[in-house]
Design a protein around this motif. Structure first.
Motif, PDB file in Angstrom:
ATOM      1  N   VAL A  34      51.631  72.227 123.084  1.00  0.00           N
ATOM      2  CA  VAL A  34      50.617  70.495 123.439  1.00  0.00           C
ATOM      3  C   VAL A  34      50.946  69.870 121.901  1.00  0.00           C
ATOM      4  CG1 VAL A  34      48.682  69.703 123.358  1.00  0.00           C
ATOM      5  CG2 VAL A  34      48.820  71.619 125.153  1.00  0.00           C
ATOM      6  N   ILE A  35      51.227  70.439 120.672  1.00  0.00           N
ATOM      7  CA  ILE A  35      51.444  70.241 119.524  1.00  0.00           C
ATOM      8  C   ILE A  35      52.511  69.451 119.183  1.00  0.00           C
ATOM      9  CG2 ILE A  35      50.593  70.856 117.389  1.00  0.00           C
ATOM     10  CD1 ILE A  35      48.191  70.366 118.138  1.00  0.00           C
ATOM     11  N   THR A  37      54.360  68.340 121.412  1.00  0.00           N
ATOM     12  CA  THR A  37      54.641  68.277 122.632  1.00  0.00           C
ATOM     13  C   THR A  37      54.065  66.524 121.418  1.00  0.00           C
ATOM     14  OG1 THR A  37      54.378  68.909 124.615  1.00  0.00           O
ATOM     15  CG2 THR A  37      54.582  66.794 124.288  1.00  0.00           C
ATOM     16  N   LEU A  38      52.926  66.909 120.818  1.00  0.00           N
ATOM     17  CA  LEU A  38      51.948  65.203 120.044  1.00  0.00           C
ATOM     18  C   LEU A  38      53.016  65.041 119.225  1.00  0.00           C
ATOM     19  CD1 LEU A  38      49.247  63.793 119.242  1.00  0.00           C
ATOM     20  CD2 LEU A  38      48.507  65.661 118.322  1.00  0.00           C
ATOM     21  N   PHE A  41      56.067  63.269 120.057  1.00  0.00           N
ATOM     22  CA  PHE A  41      55.772  61.801 120.433  1.00  0.00           C
ATOM     23  C   PHE A  41      55.243  61.347 119.238  1.00  0.00           C
ATOM     24  CE2 PHE A  41      54.489  63.233 124.987  1.00  0.00           C
ATOM     25  CZ  PHE A  41      55.379  63.394 125.073  1.00  0.00           C
ATOM     26  N   LEU A  42      54.626  61.874 119.035  1.00  0.00           N
ATOM     27  CA  LEU A  42      54.374  60.646 117.768  1.00  0.00           C
ATOM     28  C   LEU A  42      55.336  60.462 116.577  1.00  0.00           C
ATOM     29  CD1 LEU A  42      51.081  62.676 115.647  1.00  0.00           C
ATOM     30  CD2 LEU A  42      51.319  60.496 117.545  1.00  0.00           C
ATOM     31  N   TYR A  45      57.952  58.078 119.360  1.00  0.00           N
ATOM     32  CA  TYR A  45      57.541  56.855 120.105  1.00  0.00           C
ATOM     33  C   TYR A  45      56.857  56.136 118.807  1.00  0.00           C
ATOM     34  CZ  TYR A  45      59.131  59.029 123.740  1.00  0.00           C
ATOM     35  OH  TYR A  45      59.595  59.294 124.518  1.00  0.00           O
ATOM     36  N   ARG A  46      57.214  56.125 117.286  1.00  0.00           N
ATOM     37  CA  ARG A  46      56.153  55.548 116.432  1.00  0.00           C
ATOM     38  C   ARG A  46      57.244  54.294 116.577  1.00  0.00           C
ATOM     39  NH1 ARG A  46      61.391  57.591 114.315  1.00  0.00           N
ATOM     40  NH2 ARG A  46      61.836  56.265 112.963  1.00  0.00           N
ATOM     41  N   TYR A  47      55.951  53.474 115.900  1.00  0.00           N
ATOM     42  CA  TYR A  47      56.424  52.277 116.020  1.00  0.00           C
ATOM     43  C   TYR A  47      57.452  51.860 115.575  1.00  0.00           C
ATOM     44  CZ  TYR A  47      56.335  46.461 114.475  1.00  0.00           C
ATOM     45  OH  TYR A  47      56.490  45.667 114.055  1.00  0.00           O
TER      46      TYR A  47
ATOM     47  N   LEU B 383      47.717  62.501 125.845  1.00  0.00           N
ATOM     48  CA  LEU B 383      49.976  62.524 125.892  1.00  0.00           C
ATOM     49  C   LEU B 383      50.875  61.853 126.816  1.00  0.00           C
ATOM     50  CD1 LEU B 383      50.485  66.331 125.606  1.00  0.00           C
ATOM     51  CD2 LEU B 383      50.170  65.049 123.645  1.00  0.00           C
ATOM     52  N   MET B 386      50.550  58.269 125.102  1.00  0.00           N
ATOM     53  CA  MET B 386      51.486  58.119 123.484  1.00  0.00           C
ATOM     54  C   MET B 386      53.071  58.322 124.311  1.00  0.00           C
ATOM     55  SD  MET B 386      49.410  60.323 120.795  1.00  0.00           S
ATOM     56  CE  MET B 386      48.122  61.444 121.538  1.00  0.00           C
ATOM     57  N   ILE B 391      53.717  53.601 119.072  1.00  0.00           N
ATOM     58  CA  ILE B 391      52.117  54.324 118.269  1.00  0.00           C
ATOM     59  C   ILE B 391      52.391  53.586 116.737  1.00  0.00           C
ATOM     60  CG2 ILE B 391      51.191  56.149 116.979  1.00  0.00           C
ATOM     61  CD1 ILE B 391      52.847  57.334 119.816  1.00  0.00           C
ATOM     62  N   PHE B 393      50.575  53.464 113.349  1.00  0.00           N
ATOM     63  CA  PHE B 393      49.753  55.251 112.411  1.00  0.00           C
ATOM     64  C   PHE B 393      48.650  54.131 111.709  1.00  0.00           C
ATOM     65  CE2 PHE B 393      53.406  57.100 113.665  1.00  0.00           C
ATOM     66  CZ  PHE B 393      53.127  58.269 114.157  1.00  0.00           C
ATOM     67  N   ILE B 401      44.426  60.956 116.632  1.00  0.00           N
ATOM     68  CA  ILE B 401      45.451  61.816 117.150  1.00  0.00           C
ATOM     69  C   ILE B 401      44.443  63.729 116.220  1.00  0.00           C
ATOM     70  CG2 ILE B 401      47.087  62.615 115.721  1.00  0.00           C
ATOM     71  CD1 ILE B 401      48.032  59.522 116.133  1.00  0.00           C
ATOM     72  N   VAL B 404      42.614  64.315 119.473  1.00  0.00           N
ATOM     73  CA  VAL B 404      43.373  65.175 120.312  1.00  0.00           C
ATOM     74  C   VAL B 404      43.592  66.424 119.666  1.00  0.00           C
ATOM     75  CG1 VAL B 404      45.121  65.168 121.864  1.00  0.00           C
ATOM     76  CG2 VAL B 404      43.830  63.015 121.135  1.00  0.00           C
ATOM     77  N   SER B 405      43.708  66.750 118.828  1.00  0.00           N
ATOM     78  CA  SER B 405      44.432  68.287 118.114  1.00  0.00           C
ATOM     79  C   SER B 405      43.253  69.124 117.904  1.00  0.00           C
ATOM     80  CB  SER B 405      45.647  68.444 117.476  1.00  0.00           C
ATOM     81  OG  SER B 405      44.767  66.887 115.922  1.00  0.00           O
TER      82      SER B 405
END
Lengths: 221, 606
Positions: A34-35, A37-38, A41-42, A45-47, B383, B386, B391, B393, B401, B404-405
């Protein structure tokens, strides 16, 4: 993380530890996935200038997949846990014909250990009351009649993987079989007043011959 | 109902406007400031007992240095003056009683952790999440002018103030404050002879009873408002998730709190009227387990009351700053309903080792582990939200975030306790302390911090200082993990909770260093919160002025002018779509407000 577990010295403790390890690895893998994947993604898929997010409302397939997968995992885990739990706590599945029966009573801020003596009956003249010292033989089934006189206490022996609250007005039966001689602490694990911290008894697990000698000394024939 | 109020600019007196206000926004802000003040009380208590855990029986430097003052009897703090007034007959210095020579007395230690939890649960997290965000957001986000019952709403806040006053008085009565744990297990709590606490425990109960009234009128108000006063077009499945979460939580509060109130009445009877509801006597009497069943039948839904609004806030933040619709909106709603429903049938997992019939343990283990299912659904949907987003920040997003974590860690560590055989070992150890703090601090508080920064421009018309907000976030995030993650290890080592001196135990000798590390992290964590409070109050007056919709959000609260006037909206908006229409293909902008009519020309949300 689990190397911090105290050494296990009871027959049922290994079962508890196995479940502990199983859950540890299941949750560790889940956490990493999970972390991971997180974080992916961060970063991914950042701006970014000129890049718009994709309009995605959801996915019924995925919802069904992760609902079903989680349900299956928790039920499998539960199936493995029922027998362990019953083995430790359910009086109907205790090993019969205990080698030793002791009444343990919590009171602010001591553990009173009462031995029934050679007649195996409580409330008779040959009962023996010891404060904070419990003596049992190794590799023997011990039954404890657990109770309390004032407030709730909790009988905790970390190395036995055993914990049970002691309630005033109730006798709760507990059993264990220690596999290694030694002296183990019996802290109180339920808040019982200003002396809660430091309410401490000792479980002395003796080799059979030492235990016989101890019995001989206490109740000379 | 208030349709014409916004046009009539009648001047309100200072008292009507800022103190006994009927305006949901003012009441929301009152709850927020109330919660922040109590946050410092609750945190301060925690630092005191953390000191004792790291350096058992060593004097706290500040208090230790003032020993000479105490000998001369010249410690004239506010607390001491109050002490004298209430307790003139047996004048003893408050500090001398509780911290002789600056050392935390064991009875005082029990009071500290009892009140830390009581204050944090009942006077910080619930008032901020439900009282502050609920009041501020519900009318604005569903598109109405105020709550259904403004006077009840005001009463809800002033009941909470009364409860806080009663709770504070408890610190200064003879015998000290309640010291039987926030769970108040009987018979320790039901008979003064076991703790020496006389009026403290009764005031504790009375205060929670009054806080219950506050919650009760508040929740009735929320439910009525959400059901009846939604703007035209605002169907239930167009409600933002934070409103869904507050709606569900209001129902939980309405049903759960009376159970605690009733239990408290029985407890006070036991103390004052000589009944024995919770104490076995020679003639029969009551049962200590009755208290536990009643308490946890309230207490477990209460745990979800603490986390559900956090989930709602996090959902808003993650959708807005990923510029994407919530992944699986409906399953998010159903998951929250499932969590709320399951919350009623899992209370026994607090009682696995209590002497409750072991067969019940298996039943409660099953229901408890099932909660992993809706929790997993929610996590995966965050998830998914996202996934392929864009995204940003921002500080609120960082908090989202973090929510969630941290919630993932808190949720996963819950499985250990849910498992009955493993629970035998870790029950009442620091493992559960780590778990609850990952859920309630790592979860709810990060959501609260994120929500404050996010909605601050709408609340006060200004931004919070972003540099300070970011420093606060990173320090909090690091110090939080340094404080609470090692507690998992303490728990695995068997370190009991609620003991004041771990060095009394042979098997805990190896944990001294870890306890010192945790305490240092806890002090860092505590002092970091000063940044938040400074930033909060400074920004109210000095922050950069915010435009009406600075984050480009779709939901209705951003349709209202800033600062939001009495009556909220110039004209009640009509809702045309769901709350998360971000990055719709073929649209020029990446957001479409809920209130923008179909095919209307895009207007910038200056």
């Amino acid at each position: 993380m689990l190397q911090w577990l105290p050494e296990n010295v009871s027959t049922f403790g290994q079962g508890v530890d196995n479940l502990f390890y199983a859950i540890y690895y299941i949750t560790l893998v889940t956490l990493i996935l999970v972390i991971g994947t997180l974080i992916t993604f961060l970063i991914k898929y950042r701006y970014q200038e000129g890049k718009k997010a994709d309009y995605i409302e959801g996915s019924t397939t995925l919802e069904i997949v992760w609902t079903a997968a989680t349900t299956v995992i928790v039920f499998v885990l539960a199936m493995f846990s029922y027998p362990q739990w019953n083995n430790i706590k359910s009086p109907t599945s205790f090993p019969e014909n205990p080698d030793v029966v002791v009444q343990v009573s919590g009171k602010q801020f001591n553990w009173d250990m009462t031995y029934p003596g050679p007649d195996n009956e409580f409330g008779t003249d040959d009962d023996l009351l010891l404060e904070n010292e419990l003596h049992v033989p190794v590799n023997a089934v011990v039954h404890i009649r657990l109770t309390a006189v004032d407030v709730i206490h909790s009988f905790f022996v970390p190395q036995l993987r055993l914990k049970q609250d002691a309630l005033p007005g109730r006798i709760i039966n507990v059993w264990f079989e220690a596999t290694k001689a030694g002296r183990y602490e019996i802290p109180c694990a339920e808040l019982c007043g200003f002396g809660h911290s430091g309410m401490l008894g000792y479980l002395n697990v003796h080799a059979q011959t030492d235990y016989d000698a101890w019995v001989q000394e206490r109740w000379p024939q | 109902m208030h349709d014409n109020e916004h046009t009539s600019h009648h001047e309100e007196s200072f008292i009507r406007k800022y103190i006994f206000s009927l305006d949901h926004k003012t009441i929301g802000k009152q709850f927020l400031i109330y919660g922040l003040i109590m946050f410092f009380l609750g945190g301060g208590l925690a630092l005191l007992f953390r000191w004792q855990l790291a350096y058992p029986d060593k004097p706290l430097p500040i208090i230790g240095a003032s020993t000479e003052y105490m000998e001369e009897g010249e410690v004239v703090t506010g607390a001491d003056r109050m002490w004298e007034r209430i307790y003139e007959s047996e004048k003893e210095e408050w500090l001398e009683v509780n911290m002789p020579n600056g050392v935390v007395d064991p009875a005082f230690y029990n009071m500290l952790f009892t009140m830390h939890a009581t204050v944090m649960v009942f006077f910080v997290v619930v008032p901020i999440l439900v009282g502050a965000f609920g009041n501020f957001l519900i009318p604005l986000m569903i598109g109405t002018r105020d709550m259904a019952f403004p006077i009840l709403n005001m009463l809800s806040f002033w009941f909470a103030v009364l409860a806080a006053v009663i709770m504070t008085i408890g610190f200064f009565v003879p015998g000290g404050h309640a010291a039987a744990g926030w769970t108040g297990y009987a018979p320790l709590s039901s008979d003064a002879q076991w703790t020496g606490v006389e009026w403290g425990q009764i005031l504790w109960g009375l205060s929670l009873f009054v806080q219950g009234l506050s919650s009760l009128v508040g929740s009735i108000n929320y439910i009525t408002t959400i059901i009846n006063m939604r703007a035209p077009g605002m169907t239930f499945f167009r409600l933002p998730l934070v409103i869904w979460s507050l709606f569900i939580v209001a129902i939980l509060l309405l049903l759960a709190f009376p159970v605690l109130s009733s239990a408290i009445v029985l407890l006070v009877f036991d103390r004052l009227a000589g009944t024995t509801f919770f104490t076995p006597t020679a003639e029969g009497g009551g049962d200590p387990l009755l208290w536990q069943h009643l308490f946890w039948f309230f207490g477990h839904p209460e745990v979800y009351i603490l986390i559900l609004p956090g989930m709602g806030i996090a959902s808003e933040l993650i959708a807005v700053f990923s510029r994407k619709p919530i992944f699986g909106y409906r399953s998010m709603v159903y998951a929250m309903i499932a969590i709320a429903f399951l919350g009623w049938i899992v209370w026994g997992h607090h009682m696995f080792q209590s002497g409750m019939r072991p067969g019940l343990g298996s039943v409660f283990m099953t229901t408890t582990m099932l909660i992993a299912v809706p929790s997993a659904i929610k996590t995966f949907n965050w998830l998914g939200t996202m996934f392929r987003g864009s995204i940003r920040f921002t500080t609120p997003m960082l908090h989202g975030i973090a929510f969630v974590s941290m919630f993932v860690i808190g949720g996963l560590s819950g499985i250990y306790m849910a498992n009955t055989p493993v629970d035998i070992f870790i029950h009442d150890t620091y493992y559960i302390v780590a778990h609850i703090h990952y859920v309630v601090f790592g979860g709810s508080l990060f959501a609260i911090f994120g929500g404050i920064v996010f909605w601050f421009p709408k609340m006060y018309g200004r931004y919070m200082n972003d540099t300070l907000s970011k420093i606060h976030f990173w320090l909090t995030f690091i110090a939080f993990n340094c404080t609470f993650f090692p507690m998992h290890i303490l728990g695995v080592g068997g370190h009991m909770r609620r003991i004041s001196n771990p060095m009394q135990y042979e098997f805990l000798q190896g944990f001294e260093g870890m306890n010192i590390f945790i305490t240092m992290s806890a002090f860092t964590l505590g002092f970091t919160q000063l940044i938040l409070v400074f930033n909060f109050f400074w920004s109210i007056y000095r922050g950069k002025v915010a435009e009406q919709n600075p984050w480009h959000v779709n939901t209705l609260e951003w349709e209202a002018p800033t600062p939001v006037p009495h009556g909220n909206f110039v004209q009640i908006p009509t809702v045309y779509r769901g709350p998360y229409e971000y990055s719709v293909p073929d649209e020029e902008e990446d957001w479409i407000p809920q209130a923008r009519p179909e095919h209307a020309p895009a207007t910038s949300g200056d």
